[in-house]
Design an enzyme around this catalytic site. Structure first.
Site, short mmCIF file in Angstrom:
data_model
loop_
_atom_site.label_atom_id
_atom_site.label_comp_id
_atom_site.label_asym_id
_atom_site.label_seq_id
_atom_site.Cartn_x
_atom_site.Cartn_y
_atom_site.Cartn_z
N ARG A 51 0.82 -1.21 0.00
CA ARG A 51 0.00 0.00 0.00
C ARG A 51 0.85 1.26 0.00
NH1 ARG A 51 -1.73 -0.38 4.86
NH2 ARG A 51 -2.85 1.58 4.87
N LYS A 52 2.15 1.12 -0.24
CA LYS A 52 3.05 2.27 -0.27
C LYS A 52 2.99 2.90 -1.66
CE LYS A 52 6.00 0.27 3.28
NZ LYS A 52 7.32 -0.31 3.62
N THR A 53 1.84 3.50 -1.92
CA THR A 53 1.54 4.10 -3.22
C THR A 53 1.33 5.60 -3.07
OG1 THR A 53 -0.80 3.61 -2.88
CG2 THR A 53 0.47 1.98 -4.11
#
Length: 278
Positions: A130-132
């Site tokens: 989820r490191k977007t």
């Protein structure tokens, strides 16, 4: 891809870039001017985001695009990707926004493909995280898929993932898993992040569906796999690089996740060149 969501993103990006008008373009280009321009790749890589690129000009209007490549394909330096024809003003106004999407998405697909190639011959699948970029997750994760990778959960509602702070808040691994089982639907998988072999044992005994080995060295990870012995899906995460992912795949974990696919990506060099009036 859900273009209802994508179109909203694009319109907001266009408004950010053109709050009132494009002074540069409007000062030198007549309103009825028509042109054609080439979309050219300036580096080897994997292309992703052509549909999003097209939507920018669909929204602006009066631009037709002929593509010579498809998302997920490997492309070469100097390769002609597309030819655009239509309103000169709209071509110039949409250029930067369209390229920003295409370059980032292709950069993610390219990096993902490099990682995937390192895992060839193993059973291990590559996952994103989820490191977007906030509000661009749907594009980032689509790009990972175009590069041959797989998507982890899309958001906090997709699955239970109990990380170190959840475990601390619950009072332990067993307590966290038990609480999650009591709260979540029976169809919801429960993943737990572990850092030690004792935590691995607790997670297995408490019935975790997925066990994430967080920042473990390979020797410890091998021991964790022996303890789990097929009773849960095993994910490896933390400090995964192109230099070590091949060795990670060899130990037999089911999946390996990397935030670098989306948080440390280098945009693929792509340009719109050779504009000529028609």
């Amino acid at each position: 891809m859900n273009y209802l969501i994508v179109d909203k993103m694009i319109k907001e990006a266009l408004i950010e870039d053109i709050p009132s008008e494009d002074i540069s373009t409007n000062s030198v280009v007549k309103e009825d001017s028509k042109s054609t321009v080439d979309l050219i790749c300036k580096a080897d890589g994997v292309i992703a985001g052509l549909g999003v690129y097209k939507r920018v000009f669909d929204i602006l209007g009066d631009v037709e695009i002929e593509f010579f490549a498809k998302d997920g394909e490997k492309v070469k330096n100097k390769q002609l990707l597309a030819k655009l024809t239509g309103s000169t003003r709209n071509l110039l106004m949409g250029e930067r926004v369209a390229l920003n999407y295409l370059q980032r998405m292709s950069g993610i697909a390219t990096m993902t493909n490099q990682f995937v190639e390192k895992l060839e011959g193993s059973k291990t699948k590559l996952l994103d995280s989820r490191k977007t970029i906030p509000n661009l997750r749907i594009l980032d994760k689509y790009s990972v898929k175009m590069g041959g990778g797989n998507n982890h959960r899309m958001n906090l509602s997709d699955a239970v993932m109990l990380k170190d702070n959840h475990i601390g808040a619950a009072g332990g691994v067993k307590e966290a898993i038990t609480a999650a089982k009591n709260y979540a639907s029976f169809v919801t998988k429960i993943e737990v992040e572990v850092e030690t072999l004792d935590m691995v044992k607790e997670a297995v005994e408490a019935g975790a569906d997925i066990i994430m080995l967080d920042n473990m060295d390979l020797e410890t990870a091998k021991k964790a796999l022996e303890i789990i012995n097929g009773r849960a899906i095993v994910e490896f995460s933390g400090n995964v690089t192109l230099d070590n992912i091949e060795e990670i795949g060899k130990i037999g974990v089911d999946v390996v996740s990397s935030g670098a696919l989306t948080h440390s990506v280098k945009a693929l060099d792509i340009s719109m060149k050779n504009l000529r009036n028609i």
